[in-house]
Write an enzyme that holds these catalytic residues in place. Structure first.
Site, PDB file in Angstrom:
ATOM      1  N   ARG A  43      -5.869 -20.183  29.270  1.00  0.00           N
ATOM      2  CA  ARG A  43      -5.375 -19.459  30.443  1.00  0.00           C
ATOM      3  C   ARG A  43      -6.459 -19.283  31.507  1.00  0.00           C
ATOM      4  NH1 ARG A  43      -4.914 -14.381  32.515  1.00  0.00           N
ATOM      5  NH2 ARG A  43      -2.963 -13.930  33.584  1.00  0.00           N
ATOM      6  N   LYS A  50      11.245 -25.154  44.738  1.00  0.00           N
ATOM      7  CA  LYS A  50      12.145 -24.728  43.651  1.00  0.00           C
ATOM      8  C   LYS A  50      11.314 -24.484  42.393  1.00  0.00           C
ATOM      9  CE  LYS A  50      16.724 -25.852  41.773  1.00  0.00           C
ATOM     10  NZ  LYS A  50      17.400 -24.582  42.043  1.00  0.00           N
ATOM     11  N   GLU A  55      19.486 -15.776  51.568  1.00  0.00           N
ATOM     12  CA  GLU A  55      20.269 -16.618  50.655  1.00  0.00           C
ATOM     13  C   GLU A  55      20.600 -15.786  49.430  1.00  0.00           C
ATOM     14  OE1 GLU A  55      17.990 -19.895  48.929  1.00  0.00           O
ATOM     15  OE2 GLU A  55      16.179 -18.671  48.966  1.00  0.00           O
TER      16      GLU A  55
HETATM   17  N1  PLP Z   1      18.981 -20.976  46.788  1.00  0.00           N
HETATM   18  C1  PLP Z   1      18.419 -20.629  45.618  1.00  0.00           C
HETATM   19  C2  PLP Z   1      17.425 -19.514  45.593  1.00  0.00           C
HETATM   20  C3  PLP Z   1      18.753 -21.303  44.433  1.00  0.00           C
HETATM   21  O1  PLP Z   1      18.177 -20.949  43.269  1.00  0.00           O
HETATM   22  C4  PLP Z   1      19.718 -22.345  44.492  1.00  0.00           C
HETATM   23  C5  PLP Z   1      20.108 -23.066  43.278  1.00  0.00           C
HETATM   24  O2  PLP Z   1      19.651 -22.791  42.198  1.00  0.00           O
HETATM   25  C6  PLP Z   1      20.288 -22.663  45.724  1.00  0.00           C
HETATM   26  C7  PLP Z   1      19.892 -21.972  46.858  1.00  0.00           C
HETATM   27  C8  PLP Z   1      21.314 -23.760  45.837  1.00  0.00           C
HETATM   28  O3  PLP Z   1      20.693 -25.027  45.702  1.00  0.00           O
HETATM   29  P1  PLP Z   1      21.507 -26.283  45.178  1.00  0.00           P
HETATM   30  O4  PLP Z   1      22.691 -26.424  46.077  1.00  0.00           O
HETATM   31  O5  PLP Z   1      20.549 -27.400  45.310  1.00  0.00           O
HETATM   32  O6  PLP Z   1      21.897 -25.983  43.768  1.00  0.00           O
END
Ligand code: PLP
Length: 290
Positions: A100, A149, A182
């Site tokens: 770590r 992501k 979102e």
């Molecule tokens: N926004 C967030 C924070 C997400 O975690 C996701 C999907 O997991 C989305 C938007 C939608 O993304 P996608 O259409 O690529 O699944």
């Protein structure tokens, strides 16, 4: 349920699928992922998902563990071994394992790669869409790079738990400027009384959803009006329709925000139509042998 999981080159039974205790995904959330829909044994919008995965890896300087052809073989084999006709495939890549250390220098292994697939019931999902979901708003509490992501999903997990306590199925994060960013795991949309489809513009504050991108293709094909701009919870509550988009839920109508009904309190006609036509514009790659 998932029966078989791919981990670093080998397929394991679900209960035997393990990664190292000092994996950086586990200790630092130092990992990225993708979720793609599987429909009728085809993977949906694979190219866009793989392009986003490559971007997430590159933004974090994690070396790409394999080329596209190898990914395609792993996805195909994972979906086949799990006998998924309709469901999702999940890919995760962490920087790897090592003693770590906040710095990356101690990483002793190649990136850790996990792939699993899980079936879901299309009928149950459609029934949900025809009922519609409720949304709870809450202040944004995530970091400044929501365009990557990553698996750092604790804020989203906490937000969804809080939403659930109030009877809602999704949380909408609201920024300091009062605009909706979102959902916890989805992009946010409204349709105004002037028939405009509104969704926040892409920035480092939100994930550029693949479902969002493909839906924009559909909106263009249908000659509908798209406006990429922020909107407040009050504007959403006064809208004709609201919905969320994600690979696992597609276009999912929302019928309530913070307890207030949207439109007539039933899923909107346009939202349901867009949901029904979504796969006409999505890219579909048929997977053999699943
Ligand atoms: N926004 C967030 C924070 C997400 O975690 C996701 C999907 O997991 C989305 C938007 C939608 O993304 P996608 O259409 O690529 O699944």
């Amino acid at each position: 349920m998932t029966k078989v999981v791919y981990v670093n080159g080998t397929y394991h039974r679900y209960n035997d699928a393990l990664v190292h205790a000092e994996d950086r995904g586990f200790q630092f959330g130092d990992a990225v992922y993708e979720v793609c829909e599987i429909k009728n044994r085809a993977i949906v919008d694979e190219e866009r998902h793989m392009t986003r995965l490559a971007r997430s890896l590159s933004e974090l300087s994690i070396p790409s563990p394999m080329r596209i052809g190898a990914w395609q073989r792993v996805i195909q084999e994972t979906v086949r071994r799990n006998r998924v006709r309709d469901g999702i495939v999940y890919l995760q890549v962490s920087r790897g394992a090592g003693p770590r250390d906040f710095l990356f220098g101690s990483v002793e292994t190649e990136p850790t790669v996990v792939c699993l697939a899980r079936p879901h019931s299309r009928a149950a999902q459609q029934a949900n869409a025809e009922k519609g979901i409720s949304i709870k708003s809450m202040p944004e509490m995530r970091w400044a790079r929501c365009d990557i992501k990553t698996v750092m999903l604790l804020p989203a997990s906490l937000a969804k738990e809080e939403a659930k306590k109030s009877g809602a199925q999704e949380a909408w994060f609201v920024g300091a400027d009062g605009n909706v960013r979102e959902g916890g795991s989805s992009n946010a949309w409204i349709i105004t009384n002037d028939n405009e489809l509104i969704t926040p513009a892409v920035s480092s504050a939100i994930l550029r959803g693949i479902t969002r991108t493909t839906l924009i293709d559909l909106i263009e094909r249908e000659g509908l009006t798209l406006v990429e701009r922020g909107f407040t919870i009050e504007e959403a509550q006064a809208a004709r329709e609201a919905f969320i988009t994600s690979a696992s839920n597609l276009v999912m109508p929302a019928v309530q925000i913070d307890g207030k009904p949207i439109g007539n309190g039933h899923p909107g006609i346009t939202s349901l139509k867009l949901r029904a036509s979504f796969h006409e514009v999505a890219q579909m790659r048929q997977l053999a042998g699943s």
